[in-house]
Design a protein around this motif. Structure first.
Motif, mmCIF file in Angstrom:
data_model
loop_
_atom_site.group_PDB
_atom_site.id
_atom_site.type_symbol
_atom_site.label_atom_id
_atom_site.label_comp_id
_atom_site.label_asym_id
_atom_site.label_seq_id
_atom_site.Cartn_x
_atom_site.Cartn_y
_atom_site.Cartn_z
ATOM 1 N N LEU A 192 0.841 -1.190 0.000
ATOM 2 C CA LEU A 192 0.000 0.000 0.000
ATOM 3 C C LEU A 192 0.876 1.239 0.000
ATOM 4 O O LEU A 192 1.768 1.385 0.848
ATOM 5 N N LYS A 247 -4.174 4.827 4.230
ATOM 6 C CA LYS A 247 -3.712 3.443 4.066
ATOM 7 C C LYS A 247 -3.979 2.607 5.315
ATOM 8 O O LYS A 247 -4.603 1.544 5.251
ATOM 9 N N ILE A 285 -1.553 -1.011 -4.065
ATOM 10 C CA ILE A 285 -2.707 -0.127 -3.948
ATOM 11 C C ILE A 285 -2.183 1.257 -3.616
ATOM 12 O O ILE A 285 -1.500 1.446 -2.606
ATOM 13 N N CYS A 290 -3.129 4.782 -2.390
ATOM 14 C CA CYS A 290 -4.211 5.489 -1.707
ATOM 15 C C CYS A 290 -4.026 6.992 -1.902
ATOM 16 O O CYS A 290 -2.938 7.526 -1.690
ATOM 17 N N ILE A 303 -3.761 -0.708 -8.211
ATOM 18 C CA ILE A 303 -5.122 -0.226 -7.964
ATOM 19 C C ILE A 303 -5.040 1.169 -7.352
ATOM 20 O O ILE A 303 -4.248 1.403 -6.426
ATOM 21 N N ALA A 362 -6.975 3.710 -5.084
ATOM 22 C CA ALA A 362 -8.085 3.841 -4.147
ATOM 23 C C ALA A 362 -8.240 5.313 -3.772
ATOM 24 O O ALA A 362 -7.376 5.876 -3.092
ATOM 25 N N HIS A 397 -9.599 1.891 -10.821
ATOM 26 C CA HIS A 397 -9.803 3.030 -9.925
ATOM 27 C C HIS A 397 -11.075 2.791 -9.118
ATOM 28 O O HIS A 397 -12.146 2.563 -9.677
ATOM 29 N N THR A 435 -13.441 4.839 -2.228
ATOM 30 C CA THR A 435 -13.579 4.160 -0.944
ATOM 31 C C THR A 435 -13.814 5.159 0.190
ATOM 32 O O THR A 435 -13.483 6.341 0.080
ATOM 33 N N PRO A 442 -10.823 -2.685 -3.201
ATOM 34 C CA PRO A 442 -9.478 -2.726 -3.799
ATOM 35 C C PRO A 442 -8.812 -4.097 -3.668
ATOM 36 O O PRO A 442 -8.086 -4.534 -4.574
ATOM 37 N N PHE A 443 -9.071 -4.777 -2.564
ATOM 38 C CA PHE A 443 -8.453 -6.073 -2.312
ATOM 39 C C PHE A 443 -9.122 -7.166 -3.155
ATOM 40 O O PHE A 443 -8.448 -8.059 -3.682
ATOM 41 N N ILE A 492 -7.858 -6.913 -6.722
ATOM 42 C CA ILE A 492 -6.550 -7.558 -6.912
ATOM 43 C C ILE A 492 -6.714 -9.065 -7.041
ATOM 44 O O ILE A 492 -6.081 -9.706 -7.892
#
Length: 207
Positions: free
Chosen positions: A13, A21, A91, A93, A124, A126, A147, A150, A161-162, A165
């Protein structure tokens, strides 16, 4: 049909200090919402175990994401390369409360740093804190795989986001989480009208 094998991946992250994060991870793992900002020093690794179910085959797969929560402060910038090694995905953030240009510059900076170590790895984006929405993004920088908007405070798509993935790593867009992440009732609620406004303004895009 369930596979007994545990599929383990390293997920990094990235993002500036106070980009959300750690708060996102804590909401995912414990259901708790971290109200006071406490900067991460260096890196913290959090195992997140869950299972995904294929909507097309019904197959259940056990997964462990080792979430590497990296520091966003400038004084730790030189440590990042070592933390990114062998990452399976990242990810980024980015707080929706920041000015659009600042957000784009920061996102590009983190992508560039990460790709110097890990090229051709899913990234990704977020957009965090959409419950206190401020800036808009009509487009996202190159190399972003997906994209997602959140809000850890309201529980809005905090696990998306998880899951995104997992869909990429297992090449199955029908996956869904068989075990919902622990969560407590959100402190505030997003109305459907507000959610639709976010989606329209940011023009969510994925490639």
């Amino acid at each position: 049909m369930e596979s007994s094998k545990l599929h383990t991946y390293k997920i990094v992250l990235l993002g500036n200090g106070d980009s959300g994060k750690t708060t996102l991870i804590q909401r995912l793992l414990t259901g708790e919402y971290q109200k006071v900002y406490e900067p991460t020093l260096g890196v913290e690794v959090h195992p997140f175990r869950f299972c995904v179910v294929s909507g097309s085959t019904g197959r259940v797969t056990n997964v462990c994401f080792n979430l590497w929560d990296t520091a966003g402060q400038e004084k730790y910038a030189g440590l990042g390369a070592g933390y990114y090694l062998c990452a399976d995905a990242a990810i980024v953030c980015s707080s929706s409360t920041l000015h659009k240009k600042e957000r784009l510059d920061d996102i590009s900076k983190w992508i560039t740093q990460f790709q110097k170590v890990c090229d051709d790895v899913p990234i990704i984006l977020a957009s965090t804190k959409v419950d206190i929405f401020s800036s808009t993004l009509t487009h996202v920088p190159p190399h972003i795989t997906k994209h997602i908007l959140t809000s850890a405070r309201t529980c809005y798509k905090f696990s998306e986001p998880f899951l995104a993935i997992a869909k990429i790593l297992f090449d199955d867009d029908t996956l869904y989480m068989g075990e919902n992440p622990a969560r407590k009732p959100p402190e505030v609620q997003l109305t459907m009208g507000t959610i639709q406004k976010y989606a329209k303004q940011l023009r969510i895009s994925s490639t």
